[in-house]
Design a protein around this motif. Structure first.
Motif, PDB file in Angstrom:
ATOM      1  N   ASN A 543       0.752  -1.250  -0.105  1.00 27.05           N
ATOM      2  CA  ASN A 543       0.042   0.069   0.043  1.00 27.05           C
ATOM      3  C   ASN A 543       0.881   1.489  -0.134  1.00 27.05           C
ATOM      4  N   ASP A 544       1.829   1.303   0.868  1.00 25.85           N
ATOM      5  CA  ASP A 544       2.792   2.374   0.924  1.00 25.85           C
ATOM      6  C   ASP A 544       3.590   2.797  -0.586  1.00 25.85           C
ATOM      7  N   LEU A 545       4.141   1.577  -1.191  1.00 27.89           N
ATOM      8  CA  LEU A 545       4.280   1.764  -2.422  1.00 27.89           C
ATOM      9  C   LEU A 545       3.904   2.642  -3.697  1.00 27.89           C
ATOM     10  N   GLY A 546       2.426   2.479  -3.410  1.00 26.92           N
ATOM     11  CA  GLY A 546       1.636   3.102  -3.997  1.00 26.92           C
ATOM     12  C   GLY A 546       1.633   4.626  -4.217  1.00 26.92           C
ATOM     13  N   GLY A 547       1.793   5.188  -2.975  1.00 28.97           N
ATOM     14  CA  GLY A 547       1.992   6.710  -2.546  1.00 28.97           C
ATOM     15  C   GLY A 547       3.141   7.325  -3.120  1.00 28.97           C
ATOM     16  N   LEU A 548       4.364   6.050  -2.832  1.00 26.40           N
ATOM     17  CA  LEU A 548       5.667   6.724  -3.052  1.00 26.40           C
ATOM     18  C   LEU A 548       6.010   6.678  -4.356  1.00 26.40           C
ATOM     19  N   ARG A 549       5.005   5.780  -5.166  1.00 29.74           N
ATOM     20  CA  ARG A 549       5.387   5.622  -6.701  1.00 29.74           C
ATOM     21  C   ARG A 549       5.394   6.994  -7.146  1.00 29.74           C
ATOM     22  N   LYS A 550       4.158   7.714  -6.936  1.00 28.77           N
ATOM     23  CA  LYS A 550       3.819   9.098  -7.382  1.00 28.77           C
ATOM     24  C   LYS A 550       4.589   9.917  -6.751  1.00 28.77           C
ATOM     25  N   LYS A 551       4.890   9.993  -5.337  1.00 25.93           N
ATOM     26  CA  LYS A 551       5.890  10.909  -4.779  1.00 25.93           C
ATOM     27  C   LYS A 551       7.214  11.013  -5.438  1.00 25.93           C
ATOM     28  N   LEU A 552       7.975   9.828  -5.759  1.00 25.72           N
ATOM     29  CA  LEU A 552       9.287   9.797  -6.105  1.00 25.72           C
ATOM     30  C   LEU A 552       9.194   9.834  -7.746  1.00 25.72           C
ATOM     31  N   LYS A 553       8.106   9.876  -8.316  1.00 29.88           N
ATOM     32  CA  LYS A 553       8.048  10.042  -9.851  1.00 29.88           C
ATOM     33  C   LYS A 553       8.435   8.704 -10.422  1.00 29.88           C
ATOM     34  N   ILE A 554       8.235   7.469  -9.795  1.00 36.46           N
ATOM     35  CA  ILE A 554       8.531   6.345 -10.567  1.00 36.46           C
ATOM     36  C   ILE A 554       7.749   5.941 -11.709  1.00 36.46           C
ATOM     37  N   GLU A 555       8.443   5.588 -12.692  1.00 36.96           N
ATOM     38  CA  GLU A 555       7.531   5.464 -14.000  1.00 36.96           C
ATOM     39  C   GLU A 555       7.134   3.980 -14.265  1.00 36.96           C
ATOM     40  N   ALA A 556       7.712   3.177 -13.686  1.00 35.70           N
ATOM     41  CA  ALA A 556       7.581   1.685 -13.823  1.00 35.70           C
ATOM     42  C   ALA A 556       5.946   1.503 -13.294  1.00 35.70           C
ATOM     43  N   PRO A 557       5.350   0.482 -13.718  1.00 37.83           N
ATOM     44  CA  PRO A 557       4.217   0.256 -13.230  1.00 37.83           C
ATOM     45  C   PRO A 557       4.210  -0.484 -11.801  1.00 37.83           C
ATOM     46  N   MET A 558       3.230  -0.324 -11.160  1.00 39.17           N
ATOM     47  CA  MET A 558       3.019  -1.012  -9.656  1.00 39.17           C
ATOM     48  C   MET A 558       3.425  -2.443  -9.605  1.00 39.17           C
ATOM     49  N   PRO A 559       4.346  -2.766  -9.034  1.00 35.89           N
ATOM     50  CA  PRO A 559       4.385  -4.469  -8.759  1.00 35.89           C
ATOM     51  C   PRO A 559       3.104  -4.956  -8.137  1.00 35.89           C
ATOM     52  N   LYS A 560       2.764  -6.310  -8.721  1.00 39.02           N
ATOM     53  CA  LYS A 560       1.851  -6.945  -7.951  1.00 39.02           C
ATOM     54  C   LYS A 560       2.170  -7.436  -6.531  1.00 39.02           C
ATOM     55  N   LYS A 561       1.046  -7.409  -5.859  1.00 39.45           N
ATOM     56  CA  LYS A 561       0.779  -7.762  -4.532  1.00 39.45           C
ATOM     57  C   LYS A 561       1.844  -9.010  -4.109  1.00 39.45           C
ATOM     58  N   GLU A 562       1.605 -10.072  -4.844  1.00 43.31           N
ATOM     59  CA  GLU A 562       2.635 -11.353  -4.642  1.00 43.31           C
ATOM     60  C   GLU A 562       3.976 -10.965  -5.068  1.00 43.31           C
ATOM     61  N   GLU A 563       4.426 -10.098  -5.777  1.00 41.03           N
ATOM     62  CA  GLU A 563       5.827  -9.826  -6.138  1.00 41.03           C
ATOM     63  C   GLU A 563       6.302  -9.218  -4.923  1.00 41.03           C
ATOM     64  N   VAL A 564       5.476  -8.301  -4.192  1.00 42.20           N
ATOM     65  CA  VAL A 564       5.890  -7.618  -3.064  1.00 42.20           C
ATOM     66  C   VAL A 564       6.222  -8.468  -1.940  1.00 42.20           C
ATOM     67  N   GLU A 565       5.237  -9.548  -1.737  1.00 46.86           N
ATOM     68  CA  GLU A 565       5.235 -10.535  -0.925  1.00 46.86           C
ATOM     69  C   GLU A 565       6.591 -11.295  -0.807  1.00 46.86           C
ATOM     70  N   SER A 566       6.869 -11.394  -2.309  1.00 48.26           N
ATOM     71  CA  SER A 566       8.283 -12.462  -2.449  1.00 48.26           C
ATOM     72  C   SER A 566       9.658 -11.626  -2.189  1.00 48.26           C
ATOM     73  N   TRP A 567       9.399 -10.329  -2.108  1.00 48.68           N
ATOM     74  CA  TRP A 567      10.624  -9.463  -1.735  1.00 48.68           C
ATOM     75  C   TRP A 567      10.980  -9.753  -0.079  1.00 48.68           C
ATOM     76  N   ILE A 568       9.870  -9.859   0.383  1.00 48.63           N
ATOM     77  CA  ILE A 568       9.845  -9.829   2.039  1.00 48.63           C
ATOM     78  C   ILE A 568      10.171 -11.398   2.379  1.00 48.63           C
ATOM     79  N   ASN A 569       9.319 -12.177   1.696  1.00 50.90           N
ATOM     80  CA  ASN A 569       9.563 -13.749   2.369  1.00 50.90           C
ATOM     81  C   ASN A 569      10.552 -14.498   1.646  1.00 50.90           C
ATOM     82  N   GLY A 570      11.269 -14.000   0.399  1.00 53.06           N
ATOM     83  CA  GLY A 570      12.384 -14.400  -0.144  1.00 53.06           C
ATOM     84  C   GLY A 570      12.222 -15.663  -1.108  1.00 53.06           C
TER      85      GLY A 570
END
Length: 570
Positions: A543-570
């Motif tokens: 959820n926080d990535l969505g807000g920071l994507r706009k704030k930091l002007k990140i042009e890449a599409p939002m990652p899927k929730k499952e992808e974010v979970e994989s960053w955390i769970n390895g």
């Protein structure tokens, strides 16, 4: 890693430069008044405050459309400034007020202003600003200290931060300046007294081939060109006495001393000492002059001789109580240790729970007993006099008490503040004392004095009867300003190396499966290590990535929730 505020201030710096404004101008800004001067004199002399120029740091803002109030702090205090858009920008272009003042200035920036002093409707003395100039754009935000109902909130109070960042401490805690102003007054008062007496201020070596003049462990270094060891001075005594031999009647030095010993609330490895030596005087005279000196210092610093210090009322007016070291020990233990053998002293130490070791001779044992059983009880200024000869290698033997020397230490609030002698000037006796110190060193005493052949040679040319004293400026300042830690009276006390926060590398994130483009966003969220990322809540990170994507002007599409979970769970 830069905070959001730091990034924003850097952007403001760039915006100022785009407007043709140098945020760090080289030219001087002439100041003709201070905040303290205005507060003190304006009401009685209003005509002289019509064209003033003042500079300082912005400490608060109250922006109200076309008019604003800010608080400016200079070296003497704070004063309110009044900014009015149409005064600053009389023409159509309102950039200076609407953009530069309202949007590009921050708390902590340094500005210079010109204008006139007036009193607001709420009866507050203020400066009506007609011109202002940016003198320095601050890139780091100051701690925001708030005051309400006489209480301070969010203060910069953590000692670790205050001592490491004294510059910030002095900005946001103005009362800290008063300690150092008083410290300077202590030294200047003493210097004026000595100069009036005709004594010469001198400088002696800090790097010395022999660590002499005190019993302490030195810092050791090596001089490459001379290919010889050198020691940072533990005292300047032996050099000052050489000058008495050379014909000066009175010499003094305020100097840094260095002792490679423990640190606590009253000890810093680098400290300031005053030492002065006067020919044709003895320790009785020195006690009298010390009483006179400290009484005048107390009056100069606090306006009276009685001060509150460490929960006690201390009276610096003389005369001070005088006790021999044996009288003091007997007073507080009921035991007379004068003439006791080493074995008897060790037995008393064991009885009183005082630690001893095999390197301690009679003098060291008496010193340990005194420190453990007496010092804390000496609250009012007290001279402890007439020490055993073994404790004082540089002191003249007592004129009427065999086995003792003419020495005193001054104690206040349970701490030693000064140490003084009738100086030993018999070169034969001095050599024997040094030889005894060498024997103590062979037993393992790391604080024993070294043999100084050149000092003995100087005594062989003849030194008149002399009295000398060393006064710890840091401890005296602590007492005069009611500070319980030596770090409070040193601008930059010695500190342990600062611990740096661990930050994962870009490769660490990528190994965890995080695409490069999202690493800054995770760092901005505070996940500076992989361990912190693994402990995060996946839903919140997503959820926080969505807000920071706009704030930091990140042009890449939002990652899927499952992808974010994989960053955390390895």
């Amino acid at each position: 890693m830069l905070s959001e505020q730091e990034l924003l201030r850097r952007q403001k710096r760039e915006d100022l430069m785009k407007l043709g404004i140098d945020p760090y101008p080289a030219e001087s800004f002439d100041v003709n008044v201070t905040a303290a001067d205005i507060h003190k004199n304006y009401e009685n002399d209003k005509l002289n405050y019509k064209n003033i120029s003042i500079a300082g740091r912005l400490m608060s803002f109250r922006i109200m459309g076309s008019a604003s109030f800010v608080e400016l702090q200079d070296s003497t205090g704070r004063i309110q400034l009044y900014f009015r858009r149409d005064d600053l920008c009389p023409d159509e272009d309102k950039t200076l007020y609407n953009i530069v003042f309202k949007k590009l200035l921050d708390i902590g920036d340094i500005i210079g202003v010109k204008g006139f002093v007036f009193t607001t409707q709420t009866n507050e003395i203020s400066i009506h600003v007609q011109e202002f100039k940016i003198l320095n754009k601050s890139l780091k935000p100051l701690p925001v200290v708030k005051e309400a109902d006489g209480k301070t909130y969010d203060g910069f109070t953590d000692p670790e931060q205050r001592f490491r960042q004294r510059y910030v401490d002095l900005i946001v805690n103005p009362h800290v300046k008063d300690i150092f102003i008083k410290r300077a007054k202590i030294i200047s008062t003493m210097r004026r007294i000595f100069d009036d007496k005709g004594w010469l201020e001198v400088e002696t070596p800090i790097l010395q081939p022999i660590h002499g003049g005190a019993t302490a462990r030195p810092f050791k270094t090596h001089h490459n060109t001379l290919d010889m060891p050198l020691y940072m001075r533990i005292a300047n005594e032996l050099y000052l006495k050489r000058l008495i031999v050379g014909g000066f009647d009175g010499v003094y030095e305020f100097g840094k001393m260095f002792r490679n010993e423990g640190m606590d609330r009253t000890h810093n490895p680098e400290f300031t000492s005053l030492e002065f030596y006067v020919a044709y005087k003895d320790y009785h005279w020195m006690m009298s002059i010390t009483e006179e000196l400290l009484e005048k210092v107390a009056l100069a610093v606090n306006g009276q001789t009685k001060i509150q210090s460490w929960g006690n009322e201390i009276d610096f007016a003389g005369p001070y109580e005088r006790l021999s070291i044996f009288e003091a020990i007997e007073k507080f233990t009921g035991v007379n240790v004068e003439g006791k053998t080493e074995a008897e002293l060790i037995a008393h130490c064991n009885e009183w729970g005082i630690e001893t070791d095999g390197t301690m001779g009679v003098a060291k044992l008496i010193d340990e007993i005194f420190g453990a059983k007496v010092e804390d009880n000496l609250i009012q200024p007290t001279f402890i006099i007439d020490y055993p000869v073994e404790m004082s290698p540089l002191t003249k033997k007592h004129r009427s008490k065999p086995g003792l020397v003419e020495r005193f230490e001054l104690f206040i609030n349970g701490k030693e503040v000064a140490n003084a002698y009738s100086e030993l000037n018999d070169p034969i006796d001095q050599r024997e004392r040094f030889e005894e110190q060498l024997r103590l060193a062979e037993r393992g005493d790391e604080e024993a004095m070294a043999m100084d052949e050149d000092f003995i040679r100087s005594l062989e040319y003849g030194m008149p009867t002399t009295s000398g004293i060393g006064i710890g400026i840091d401890r005296l300042t602590m007492m005069m300003t009611d500070q319980t830690s030596i770090q409070e009276v040193l601008f930059f006390p010695q500190m342990r190396p600062e611990k740096k926060a661990e930050v994962a590398s870009e490769n660490d994130y990528m190994t965890q499966g995080v695409p490069t483009i999202w690493i800054p966003a995770l760092q901005k969220m505070g996940f500076l290590t992989i361990e912190a990322l693994k402990a995060a809540n996946p839903n919140k990170v997503f959820n926080d990535l969505g807000g920071l994507r706009k704030k930091l002007k990140i042009e890449a599409p939002m990652p899927k929730k499952e992808e974010v979970e994989s960053w955390i769970n390895g």
